[in-house]
Design a protein around this motif. Structure first.
Motif, PDB file in Angstrom:
ATOM      1  N   UNK A 149     -10.655  11.174  17.447  1.00  0.00           N
ATOM      2  CA  UNK A 149     -11.651  10.298  16.848  1.00  0.00           C
ATOM      3  C   UNK A 149     -11.298   9.843  15.443  1.00  0.00           C
ATOM      4  N   UNK A 150     -10.292  10.463  14.829  1.00  0.00           N
ATOM      5  CA  UNK A 150      -9.878  10.083  13.479  1.00  0.00           C
ATOM      6  C   UNK A 150      -8.781   9.031  13.596  1.00  0.00           C
ATOM      7  N   UNK A 151      -8.880   7.925  12.843  1.00  0.00           N
ATOM      8  CA  UNK A 151      -7.845   6.879  12.951  1.00  0.00           C
ATOM      9  C   UNK A 151      -6.506   7.396  12.440  1.00  0.00           C
ATOM     10  N   UNK A 152      -5.412   7.003  13.068  1.00  0.00           N
ATOM     11  CA  UNK A 152      -4.091   7.445  12.597  1.00  0.00           C
ATOM     12  C   UNK A 152      -3.791   6.857  11.225  1.00  0.00           C
ATOM     13  N   UNK A 153      -3.361   7.701  10.298  1.00  0.00           N
ATOM     14  CA  UNK A 153      -3.095   7.246   8.938  1.00  0.00           C
ATOM     15  C   UNK A 153      -1.629   7.338   8.564  1.00  0.00           C
ATOM     16  N   UNK A 154      -0.816   7.964   9.369  1.00  0.00           N
ATOM     17  CA  UNK A 154       0.573   8.176   8.975  1.00  0.00           C
ATOM     18  C   UNK A 154       1.319   6.860   8.828  1.00  0.00           C
ATOM     19  N   UNK A 155       1.000   5.871   9.669  1.00  0.00           N
ATOM     20  CA  UNK A 155       1.693   4.580   9.575  1.00  0.00           C
ATOM     21  C   UNK A 155       1.314   3.875   8.277  1.00  0.00           C
ATOM     22  N   UNK A 156       0.023   3.910   7.929  1.00  0.00           N
ATOM     23  CA  UNK A 156      -0.443   3.295   6.692  1.00  0.00           C
ATOM     24  C   UNK A 156       0.177   3.990   5.481  1.00  0.00           C
ATOM     25  N   UNK A 157       0.240   5.322   5.511  1.00  0.00           N
ATOM     26  CA  UNK A 157       0.840   6.076   4.410  1.00  0.00           C
ATOM     27  C   UNK A 157       2.323   5.779   4.283  1.00  0.00           C
ATOM     28  N   UNK A 158       3.004   5.630   5.396  1.00  0.00           N
ATOM     29  CA  UNK A 158       4.431   5.314   5.349  1.00  0.00           C
ATOM     30  C   UNK A 158       4.656   3.943   4.723  1.00  0.00           C
ATOM     31  N   UNK A 159       3.809   2.982   5.081  1.00  0.00           N
ATOM     32  CA  UNK A 159       3.927   1.648   4.495  1.00  0.00           C
ATOM     33  C   UNK A 159       3.671   1.700   2.990  1.00  0.00           C
ATOM     34  N   UNK A 160       2.634   2.414   2.578  1.00  0.00           N
ATOM     35  CA  UNK A 160       2.333   2.520   1.153  1.00  0.00           C
ATOM     36  C   UNK A 160       3.475   3.198   0.394  1.00  0.00           C
ATOM     37  N   UNK A 161       4.048   4.258   0.976  1.00  0.00           N
ATOM     38  CA  UNK A 161       5.177   4.921   0.324  1.00  0.00           C
ATOM     39  C   UNK A 161       6.367   3.989   0.211  1.00  0.00           C
ATOM     40  N   UNK A 162       6.620   3.215   1.264  1.00  0.00           N
ATOM     41  CA  UNK A 162       7.787   2.330   1.270  1.00  0.00           C
ATOM     42  C   UNK A 162       7.663   1.222   0.230  1.00  0.00           C
ATOM     43  N   UNK A 163       6.494   0.576   0.154  1.00  0.00           N
ATOM     44  CA  UNK A 163       6.367  -0.555  -0.771  1.00  0.00           C
ATOM     45  C   UNK A 163       5.931  -0.136  -2.163  1.00  0.00           C
ATOM     46  N   UNK A 164       5.497   1.121  -2.344  1.00  0.00           N
ATOM     47  CA  UNK A 164       5.174   1.622  -3.670  1.00  0.00           C
ATOM     48  C   UNK A 164       3.722   1.493  -4.067  1.00  0.00           C
ATOM     49  N   UNK A 165       2.821   1.441  -3.128  1.00  0.00           N
ATOM     50  CA  UNK A 165       1.394   1.358  -3.438  1.00  0.00           C
ATOM     51  C   UNK A 165       0.681   0.569  -2.366  1.00  0.00           C
ATOM     52  N   UNK A 166      -0.546   0.160  -2.687  1.00  0.00           N
ATOM     53  CA  UNK A 166      -1.296  -0.628  -1.712  1.00  0.00           C
ATOM     54  C   UNK A 166      -0.675  -2.021  -1.613  1.00  0.00           C
TER      55      UNK A 166
END
Length: 112
Positions: free
Chosen positions: A19-36
């Protein structure tokens, strides 16, 4: 209520609960580009305006920068190839003297 460190399983990877949305993909994107993405976009937009204004004041264009970088790289490659050409000439010039002397010294060494 779960504590964030309780959500990690063995191996250190994040595991979402049902029931919790997956966040690992969003976190990986934020880490890669350096923020939101929005903040990074705004920073890049601001820096692009500053650099573009500076280039306009100096009378530079992206095309000029590209061709200058291309010409510089080409000159370095040509210089490197010329160095190898000169080095090869030195080897041949030295071999003309060294190899016959070595051969004669081997002939005299075996005649003893």
């Amino acid at each position: 209520m779960m504590v964030e460190h309780d959500r990690h399983r063995a191996g250190g990877s994040y595991q979402a609960y049902p029931g919790e949305p997956p966040r690992s993909r969003d976190n990986a994107l934020r880490r890669f580009i350096g923020g939101s993405p929005t903040a990074v976009f705004l920073r890049l937009l601001f820096l692009s305006v500053l650099v573009g204004a500076l280039m306009a004041m100096l009378g530079l264009t992206p095309g000029q920068l590209f061709w200058h970088a291309y010409d510089s790289a080409r000159a370095l490659i040509d210089l490197g190839l010329a160095t190898f050409h000169d080095f090869g000439g030195w080897i041949l010039a030295g071999a003309v003297v060294v190899v016959p002397l070595w051969f004669v010294s081997r002939l005299f060494a075996t005649s003893k």
